[in-house]
Design an enzyme around this catalytic site. Structure first.
Site, PDB file in Angstrom:
ATOM      1  N   LYS A  31     -61.336  55.372   0.420  1.00  0.00           N
ATOM      2  CA  LYS A  31     -61.225  54.831   1.771  1.00  0.00           C
ATOM      3  C   LYS A  31     -61.654  55.891   2.775  1.00  0.00           C
ATOM      4  CE  LYS A  31     -57.158  54.301   4.158  1.00  0.00           C
ATOM      5  NZ  LYS A  31     -57.385  54.773   5.532  1.00  0.00           N
ATOM      6  N   ASP A  58     -62.460  51.881   6.672  1.00  0.00           N
ATOM      7  CA  ASP A  58     -61.248  51.441   7.380  1.00  0.00           C
ATOM      8  C   ASP A  58     -61.357  51.804   8.860  1.00  0.00           C
ATOM      9  OD1 ASP A  58     -58.576  50.802   7.981  1.00  0.00           O
ATOM     10  OD2 ASP A  58     -57.807  52.696   7.186  1.00  0.00           O
ATOM     11  N   LYS A  60     -60.933  49.435  11.432  1.00  0.00           N
ATOM     12  CA  LYS A  60     -60.004  48.589  12.203  1.00  0.00           C
ATOM     13  C   LYS A  60     -60.589  48.162  13.549  1.00  0.00           C
ATOM     14  CE  LYS A  60     -55.777  50.710  10.296  1.00  0.00           C
ATOM     15  NZ  LYS A  60     -56.189  51.955   9.641  1.00  0.00           N
ATOM     16  N   ASP A  63     -62.010  44.381  19.539  1.00  0.00           N
ATOM     17  CA  ASP A  63     -62.660  44.332  20.855  1.00  0.00           C
ATOM     18  C   ASP A  63     -63.003  42.867  21.124  1.00  0.00           C
ATOM     19  OD1 ASP A  63     -64.150  44.988  23.204  1.00  0.00           O
ATOM     20  OD2 ASP A  63     -64.716  46.909  22.338  1.00  0.00           O
ATOM     21  N   THR A 117     -48.143  49.609   9.569  1.00  0.00           N
ATOM     22  CA  THR A 117     -46.847  49.931   8.950  1.00  0.00           C
ATOM     23  C   THR A 117     -46.044  50.899   9.818  1.00  0.00           C
ATOM     24  OG1 THR A 117     -48.087  51.472   7.567  1.00  0.00           O
ATOM     25  CG2 THR A 117     -47.368  49.438   6.533  1.00  0.00           C
ATOM     26  N   ARG A 209     -51.996  61.009   0.393  1.00  0.00           N
ATOM     27  CA  ARG A 209     -51.418  62.331   0.143  1.00  0.00           C
ATOM     28  C   ARG A 209     -50.870  62.586  -1.264  1.00  0.00           C
ATOM     29  NH1 ARG A 209     -48.454  61.846   5.792  1.00  0.00           N
ATOM     30  NH2 ARG A 209     -48.751  59.688   5.121  1.00  0.00           N
TER      31      ARG A 209
HETATM   32  O1  C5P Z   1     -51.227  59.567   2.575  1.00  0.00           O
HETATM   33  P1  C5P Z   1     -50.861  58.112   2.495  1.00  0.00           P
HETATM   34  O2  C5P Z   1     -50.770  57.579   1.081  1.00  0.00           O
HETATM   35  O3  C5P Z   1     -49.645  57.781   3.327  1.00  0.00           O
HETATM   36  O4  C5P Z   1     -52.127  57.392   3.152  1.00  0.00           O
HETATM   37  C1  C5P Z   1     -52.153  56.018   3.452  1.00  0.00           C
HETATM   38  C2  C5P Z   1     -53.450  55.688   4.122  1.00  0.00           C
HETATM   39  O5  C5P Z   1     -53.414  54.316   4.502  1.00  0.00           O
HETATM   40  C3  C5P Z   1     -53.737  56.480   5.386  1.00  0.00           C
HETATM   41  O6  C5P Z   1     -55.153  56.624   5.458  1.00  0.00           O
HETATM   42  C4  C5P Z   1     -53.228  55.574   6.482  1.00  0.00           C
HETATM   43  O7  C5P Z   1     -53.916  55.746   7.696  1.00  0.00           O
HETATM   44  C5  C5P Z   1     -53.559  54.202   5.915  1.00  0.00           C
HETATM   45  N1  C5P Z   1     -52.788  53.087   6.438  1.00  0.00           N
HETATM   46  C6  C5P Z   1     -51.398  53.039   6.389  1.00  0.00           C
HETATM   47  N2  C5P Z   1     -50.738  51.947   6.888  1.00  0.00           N
HETATM   48  C7  C5P Z   1     -51.425  50.922   7.419  1.00  0.00           C
HETATM   49  C8  C5P Z   1     -52.835  50.964   7.467  1.00  0.00           C
HETATM   50  C9  C5P Z   1     -53.475  52.071   6.960  1.00  0.00           C
HETATM   51  O8  C5P Z   1     -50.764  53.953   5.874  1.00  0.00           O
HETATM   52  N3  C5P Z   1     -50.775  49.853   7.851  1.00  0.00           N
END
Ligand code: C5P
Length: 230
Positions: A31, A58, A60, A63, A117, A209
């Site tokens: 992603k 991603d 998003k 507009d 989230t 992460r």
């Molecule tokens: O590091 P982690 O596993 O928390 O990364 C989750 C990824 O998903 C990040 O790139 C975050 O921006 C993205 N994301 C999220 N919640 C959302 C939409 C995207 O955590 N609702």
């Protein structure tokens, strides 16, 4: 067969991305979000594709319908596997996004972000002035996305079951907020393990992460892949 776990490449430069991808000798699904895309541009997308990886871009988009439609026409040429918009932009915006994408590209999946989230029920009520539960607000946006013929939504894995029961199992549920049992939660609040996400009906998981910050990213990725795919 489930798709591969999608690895969130939340790095600030192309060098860091290259160092990370060099660790792997297999095709991945990654992603690319706005942090990286805004700094590196479309060139990074061709480079990652040339390495044989699939990409969820991603960005998003949100507009007026005309602007999002034209932007999607441009993004369509990158031939990534999946792109997204905010469902809050409305049904017409989502339809125009899909039309723009399909002008140059029959294959790229288009999904909609429902509620981030990071949004709490308090923010939903006090700031967005939506006086329902988070689940009902997510379901409402997901229904609009389905009516607009989109392929699915981004949601929490805790909402995937509800969406499957209303919208069917083919409607994509792409879920971040995934943490293996032994991993740190970081700032994610509404999380599940890869196994639970699968049981709940997630069709794709997005993991950042726990893989990118791991001492052994390849081993961490394979553990998550096994628990998701088996
Ligand atoms: O590091 P982690 O596993 O928390 O990364 C989750 C990824 O998903 C990040 O790139 C975050 O921006 C993205 N994301 C999220 N919640 C959302 C939409 C995207 O955590 N609702």
């Amino acid at each position: 067969m489930e798709t591969l776990p999608i690895i969130a490449l939340d790095f600030e430069s192309k060098e860091k991305v290259d160092q990370f991808l060099d660790l792997f000798d297999e095709p991945l699904y990654v992603k690319v979000g706005m942090e990286l895309f805004y700094q590196t541009g479309p060139e990074l997308i061709s480079d990652i594709k040339a390495r044989g990886h699939r990409i969820f871009l991603d960005l998003k988009l949100h507009d007026i319908p005309n602007t999002v439609g034209k932007a999607m026409e441009g993004l369509a040429k990158l031939e990534v596997d999946m792109v997204n918009v905010h469902a809050a932009g409305g049904t017409v915006m989502m339809q125009r996004a899909l039309e723009g994408l399909r002008k140059h590209n029959p294959n790229t999946k288009l999904i909609a972000v429902t509620q981030l989230t990071s949004t709490t029920e308090e923010m939903l009520h006090d700031e967005q002035n939506i006086q329902t539960s988070i689940e009902d607000a997510v379901l409402n946006y997901a229904q609009l996305a389905q009516q607009a013929q989109l392929d699915g939504v981004v949601c929490s894995p805790l909402e995937a079951e509800l969406l499957t029961s209303h919208l069917g199992s083919d409607f994509l549920k792409v879920t971040p907020g995934i943490r293996p049992k032994d991993a740190q939660t970081n700032d994610q609040k509404r999380i599940t393990t890869p196994e639970e996400a699968k049981t709940n009906g997630s069709t794709h998981i997005v993991v950042g992460r726990p893989i990118t910050q791991s001492d052994n990213p390849v081993e961490s990725y394979h553990k998550i892949k096994e628990s998701w795919c088996n």
